[in-house]
Design an enzyme around this catalytic site. Structure first.
Site, PDB file in Angstrom:
ATOM      1  N   ASP A 173       1.095   8.252   7.870  1.00 26.42           N
ATOM      2  CA  ASP A 173       1.145   6.835   8.274  1.00 26.42           C
ATOM      3  C   ASP A 173       2.429   6.594   9.058  1.00 26.42           C
ATOM      4  O   ASP A 173       2.442   5.946  10.103  1.00 26.42           O
ATOM      5  CB  ASP A 173       1.205   5.910   7.042  1.00 26.42           C
ATOM      6  N   ASP A 186      -3.245  -0.609  13.275  1.00 29.33           N
ATOM      7  CA  ASP A 186      -3.210   0.119  12.001  1.00 29.33           C
ATOM      8  C   ASP A 186      -3.068   1.572  12.431  1.00 29.33           C
ATOM      9  O   ASP A 186      -4.022   2.171  12.932  1.00 29.33           O
ATOM     10  CB  ASP A 186      -4.524  -0.121  11.244  1.00 29.33           C
ATOM     11  N   GLU A 199      -7.254  -4.580  11.221  1.00 30.31           N
ATOM     12  CA  GLU A 199      -8.515  -3.893  10.917  1.00 30.31           C
ATOM     13  C   GLU A 199      -9.717  -4.766  11.274  1.00 30.31           C
ATOM     14  O   GLU A 199     -10.561  -4.391  12.083  1.00 30.31           O
ATOM     15  CB  GLU A 199      -8.550  -3.504   9.431  1.00 30.31           C
ATOM     16  N   LEU A 248      -2.775   4.462  11.010  1.00 34.61           N
ATOM     17  CA  LEU A 248      -3.674   5.434  10.380  1.00 34.61           C
ATOM     18  C   LEU A 248      -4.492   4.699   9.319  1.00 34.61           C
ATOM     19  O   LEU A 248      -3.946   4.234   8.316  1.00 34.61           O
ATOM     20  CB  LEU A 248      -2.859   6.566   9.750  1.00 34.61           C
ATOM     21  N   ASP A 249      -5.759   4.568   9.605  1.00 31.73           N
ATOM     22  CA  ASP A 249      -6.653   3.892   8.673  1.00 31.73           C
ATOM     23  C   ASP A 249      -7.356   4.934   7.808  1.00 31.73           C
ATOM     24  O   ASP A 249      -7.813   5.956   8.311  1.00 31.73           O
ATOM     25  CB  ASP A 249      -7.698   3.095   9.466  1.00 31.73           C
ATOM     26  N   ASP A 267       0.846  -1.188   0.000  1.00 32.44           N
ATOM     27  CA  ASP A 267       0.000   0.000   0.000  1.00 32.44           C
ATOM     28  C   ASP A 267       0.885   1.243   0.000  1.00 32.44           C
ATOM     29  O   ASP A 267       1.948   1.245   0.624  1.00 32.44           O
ATOM     30  CB  ASP A 267      -0.874   0.058   1.264  1.00 32.44           C
ATOM     31  N   GLU A 323       0.624  -2.571  10.880  1.00 32.43           N
ATOM     32  CA  GLU A 323       0.369  -2.671   9.438  1.00 32.43           C
ATOM     33  C   GLU A 323       1.540  -2.104   8.630  1.00 32.43           C
ATOM     34  O   GLU A 323       1.802  -2.546   7.519  1.00 32.43           O
ATOM     35  CB  GLU A 323      -0.900  -1.859   9.137  1.00 32.43           C
ATOM     36  N   GLU A 324       2.261  -1.162   9.215  1.00 32.59           N
ATOM     37  CA  GLU A 324       3.335  -0.489   8.476  1.00 32.59           C
ATOM     38  C   GLU A 324       4.701  -1.147   8.633  1.00 32.59           C
ATOM     39  O   GLU A 324       5.679  -0.665   8.064  1.00 32.59           O
ATOM     40  CB  GLU A 324       3.430   0.983   8.915  1.00 32.59           C
TER      41      GLU A 324
END
Ligand code: AHG
Ligand code: MN
Ligand code: MN
Length: 356
Positions: A91, A137, A296, A139-140, A85, A114-115
């Site tokens: 983020d 996560d 998420e 920053l969603d 992504d 997630e990152e």
């Protein structure tokens, strides 16, 4: 109000059970400390973790709010994260702040984000052996940030499986969502709200910027049994399976409104309050679904279930029962008001066997 809605709303009056009068200001810190006695492993670690996340949320909120004023909009130099992504500067910032706050306190022993490609072990602080791991996560919906649309932070907390004397392992993170001991999100919207559960109902705390505190504003959130809105990226309609297309046609026939923010945490917040269903089925680009199970789907499913809703994948498996096989695994999801998820399930059962 329907009798089923009344029934749902009478369930689990969490804020009431911890002796908080309805008419006085209750800060997140006070609420967490008072609620700690409800928690089976009350050692103060979980309390500390929730407070760490609250502090990180305030720092991220400050940066999100001034995003247009300083040079923090746009794509990060790193380009992409583990999942391929596009990574925004915010983020990266939100990820760093969360990791920093959790590392400084040592209330958790390891982190997955997630990152980040791999898990991050957290060195013990003052020789304290933590029993918790945190996944998030940071920053969603971050692709929305440049256009001032709401974004959020989603988090999940588990007890580690491995012995606390050694470093945490990947196995500690590959637990089904039903093992979460706490989950929540922070939504940086028209106001900033932190919503969390420790498995005894869902409560929301709005940030009062004048005092810099999250204050209890949404007690014992209960999702309406039914809703009038469906939430799906309808641009992918032609790529959806027959059963999903038939269900979307049905929503349209029923005159349900379509609401899709492109930031799942915002869509789920609306659904928690007004009811509805959020769908992210398989598409040609994401045959197994796009959304990440650990960062998420699981935390938001725990929150929605705790508020009386349901969350399944398009194979009709309860999201919280899926055993993850890797850190960044994706899942399809249908989540929201229980009657709407049941209705979707009936469509899947009816149409999935038919030829496309
Ligand atoms: P993230 O910003 O953390 O990568 O998540 C974005 C997710 C989710 O928040 C949103 O619902 C979905 O991606 C939107 O995807 P589409 O643009 O494919 O609809
Ligand atoms: Mn996301
Ligand atoms: Mn994200």
């Amino acid at each position: 109000m329907s009798s089923s809605t009344k029934k749902a709303q009478s369930n689990q009056p969490h804020a009431a059970t911890i002796g908080l009068a309805a008419n006085r200001i209750v800060t997140l810190d006070e609420f967490i400390i008072r609620a700690e006695k409800d928690f089976e492993y009350a050692t103060g670690e979980l309390t500390g973790l929730l407070r760490d996340i609250g502090v990180a949320a305030k720092i991220i909120n400050r940066e999100v709010n001034k995003a247009g004023l300083v040079n923090i909009l746009g794509v990060a130099d790193s380009g992409e994260n583990e999942s391929g992504d596009t990574q925004q500067k915010l983020d990266v910032y939100a990820n760093e702040k969360l990791i920093e706050c959790l590392q400084n306190s040592g209330e958790c022993c390891a982190i997955a984000s997630e990152e980040n490609t791999d898990i991050i072990n957290v060195p013990a602080v003052n020789s304290k052996k933590s029993h918790y791991i945190v996944m998030f996560d940071p920053l969603d919906g971050s692709s929305n940030i440049d256009v001032n649309v709401s974004v959020g932070t989603i988090f999940a907390i588990y007890r580690r499986k491995s012995d606390a004397s050694g470093p945490a392992t990947l196995e500690d993170f590959l637990q089904e969502g039903a093992k979460q001991v706490a989950a929540g999100y922070v939504l940086y919207g028209t106001s900033t709200i932190l919503v969390y559960t420790t498995g005894r109902g869902v409560n929301g705390f709005t940030l009062d910027p004048s005092i810099g505190e999250f204050c209890l504003s949404h007690r014992n959130m209960r999702i309406p049994v039914n809703g009038q809105f469906y939430s799906v990226n309808q641009g992918y309609y032609s790529k959806f399976d027959l059963e999903m297309r038939r269900y979307i046609d049905h929503c349209s026939d029923q005159n349900y409104g379509l609401r899709y923010i492109g930031s799942m945490v915002s869509d789920i917040h609306r659904i928690l309050i007004h009811g509805g269903i959020f769908l992210y089925p398989s598409t040609r680009k994401y045959p197994k679904g796009k959304l990440r199970l650990l960062y998420e789907c699981n935390p938001l499913s725990m929150l929605v279930e705790q508020a009386g809703g349901k969350a399944i994948n398009t194979q009709l498996k309860r999201i919280l029962d899926i055993v993850p096989n890797e850190l960044h695994v994706r899942s399809t999801i249908a989540i929201g008001s229980p009657a709407m998820v049941d209705e979707l399930q009936a469509f899947i059962e009816r149409y999935s066997a038919l030829p496309i």
